[in-house]
Design a protein around this motif. Structure first.
Motif, PDB file in Angstrom:
ATOM      1  N   LEU A  70       0.818  -1.204   0.000  1.00  0.00           N
ATOM      2  CA  LEU A  70       0.000   0.000   0.000  1.00  0.00           C
ATOM      3  C   LEU A  70       0.858   1.264   0.000  1.00  0.00           C
ATOM      4  N   GLY A  71       2.139   1.104   0.296  1.00  0.00           N
ATOM      5  CA  GLY A  71       3.037   2.258   0.334  1.00  0.00           C
ATOM      6  C   GLY A  71       3.245   2.829   1.722  1.00  0.00           C
ATOM      7  N   HIS A  72       2.846   2.082   2.738  1.00  0.00           N
ATOM      8  CA  HIS A  72       3.047   2.496   4.131  1.00  0.00           C
ATOM      9  C   HIS A  72       3.715   1.349   4.885  1.00  0.00           C
ATOM     10  N   PRO A  73       5.016   1.153   4.643  1.00  0.00           N
ATOM     11  CA  PRO A  73       5.676  -0.024   5.229  1.00  0.00           C
ATOM     12  C   PRO A  73       5.795   0.040   6.754  1.00  0.00           C
ATOM     13  N   ASP A  92      -1.410   8.370  10.022  1.00  0.00           N
ATOM     14  CA  ASP A  92      -1.087   7.670   8.774  1.00  0.00           C
ATOM     15  C   ASP A  92      -1.142   6.151   8.966  1.00  0.00           C
ATOM     16  N   ASP A  93      -0.630   5.677  10.102  1.00  0.00           N
ATOM     17  CA  ASP A  93      -0.715   4.247  10.412  1.00  0.00           C
ATOM     18  C   ASP A  93      -2.177   3.814  10.481  1.00  0.00           C
ATOM     19  N   LEU A  94      -2.988   4.609  11.168  1.00  0.00           N
ATOM     20  CA  LEU A  94      -4.401   4.287  11.351  1.00  0.00           C
ATOM     21  C   LEU A  94      -5.120   4.148  10.011  1.00  0.00           C
ATOM     22  N   THR A  95      -4.899   5.102   9.112  1.00  0.00           N
ATOM     23  CA  THR A  95      -5.593   5.048   7.825  1.00  0.00           C
ATOM     24  C   THR A  95      -5.090   3.890   6.969  1.00  0.00           C
ATOM     25  N   ALA A  96      -3.790   3.617   7.011  1.00  0.00           N
ATOM     26  CA  ALA A  96      -3.244   2.494   6.239  1.00  0.00           C
ATOM     27  C   ALA A  96      -3.746   1.160   6.788  1.00  0.00           C
ATOM     28  N   ALA A  98      -6.508   0.628   8.437  1.00  0.00           N
ATOM     29  CA  ALA A  98      -7.928   0.515   8.106  1.00  0.00           C
ATOM     30  C   ALA A  98      -8.119   0.082   6.657  1.00  0.00           C
ATOM     31  N   ALA A  99      -7.330   0.660   5.748  1.00  0.00           N
ATOM     32  CA  ALA A  99      -7.453   0.298   4.328  1.00  0.00           C
ATOM     33  C   ALA A  99      -7.110  -1.166   4.103  1.00  0.00           C
ATOM     34  N   VAL A 100      -6.043  -1.636   4.721  1.00  0.00           N
ATOM     35  CA  VAL A 100      -5.624  -3.034   4.553  1.00  0.00           C
ATOM     36  C   VAL A 100      -6.638  -3.991   5.174  1.00  0.00           C
ATOM     37  N   LEU A 101      -7.238  -3.576   6.287  1.00  0.00           N
ATOM     38  CA  LEU A 101      -8.201  -4.439   6.967  1.00  0.00           C
ATOM     39  C   LEU A 101      -9.618  -4.282   6.406  1.00  0.00           C
ATOM     40  N   GLY A 102      -9.803  -3.360   5.469  1.00  0.00           N
ATOM     41  CA  GLY A 102     -11.095  -3.198   4.809  1.00  0.00           C
ATOM     42  C   GLY A 102     -12.165  -2.535   5.655  1.00  0.00           C
ATOM     43  N   VAL A 103     -11.755  -1.647   6.545  1.00  0.00           N
ATOM     44  CA  VAL A 103     -12.716  -0.921   7.384  1.00  0.00           C
ATOM     45  C   VAL A 103     -12.419   0.571   7.291  1.00  0.00           C
ATOM     46  N   VAL A 104     -13.340   1.388   7.750  1.00  0.00           N
ATOM     47  CA  VAL A 104     -13.082   2.824   7.821  1.00  0.00           C
ATOM     48  C   VAL A 104     -12.229   3.070   9.069  1.00  0.00           C
ATOM     49  N   PRO A 105     -11.386   4.101   9.042  1.00  0.00           N
ATOM     50  CA  PRO A 105     -10.511   4.349  10.198  1.00  0.00           C
ATOM     51  C   PRO A 105     -11.258   4.477  11.523  1.00  0.00           C
TER      52      PRO A 105
END
Length: 124
Positions: A70-73, A92-96, A98-105
Motif C-alpha cells: 500500500l506504500g506504508h511499510p 497515517d498508520d491508522l488510515t493504512a 484501516a485500508a488493509v483491513l477493509g474498514v473505515v478508520p
C-alpha cells in the motif's frame, strides 16, 4: 606535512565539539528523546487491529506485506509492537491499517458518546 595533518585534526575536533554543544543547546541537554506513554486510544486501536487481523486469519507478516504494498511499510516486528501497545500509532498508520483491513478508520477507534446538544438544555 605531519604538522599540517595535526592542525586539521585539531580543527575537526573543535568543530565536532561545537556541533555537539549546539545540538545539546537546541534539543535541551541530551541527545536522548523521551517517549510519550501509550494512551487508551492507542491501546484500543491496537486491540482492534489484532482482533480484525485474527478474524481474517491474517498473520502479522501478511499484514506487514500488505501495508508495504500500500506504500506504508511497517515491518512484521513493528506490527507486533503496534498490536501489543509497544509502538505509537500515527494517523497515517491508522488510515493504512484501516485500508488493509477493509474498514473505515473510525472503526478502529473507541466509540465516544455523542456530545450533548447545548440547545436541548435551554428549557431547564
Amino acid at each position: 606535512m605531519s604538522r599540517f595533518c595535526n592542525m586539521r585534526q585539531s580543527a575537526r575536533r573543535r568543530l565536532h565539539a561545537l556541533m555537539r554543544s549546539s545540538h545539546r543547546a537546541w534539543y535541551g541537554g541530551s541527545m536522548a528523546t523521551t517517549r510519550r506513554p501509550i494512551g487508551p486510544t492507542t491501546r484500543h486501536v491496537a486491540a482492534s487491529v489484532r482482533q480484525l487481523r485474527s478474524e481474517f486469519g491474517m498473520s502479522t507478516t501478511t499484514l506487514a506485506g500488505r501495508l508495504e504494498a500500500l506504500g506504508h511499510p511497517i515491518s512484521q516486528s513493528g506490527v507486533t509492537r503496534l498490536e501489543t501497545g509497544q509502538r505509537q500509532i500515527t494517523v497515517d498508520d491508522l488510515t493504512a491499517l484501516a485500508a488493509v483491513l477493509g474498514v473505515v478508520p473510525s472503526a478502529l477507534l473507541p466509540r465516544t458518546p455523542a456530545p450533548e446538544d447545548p440547545a436541548a438544555n435551554e428549557g431547564d
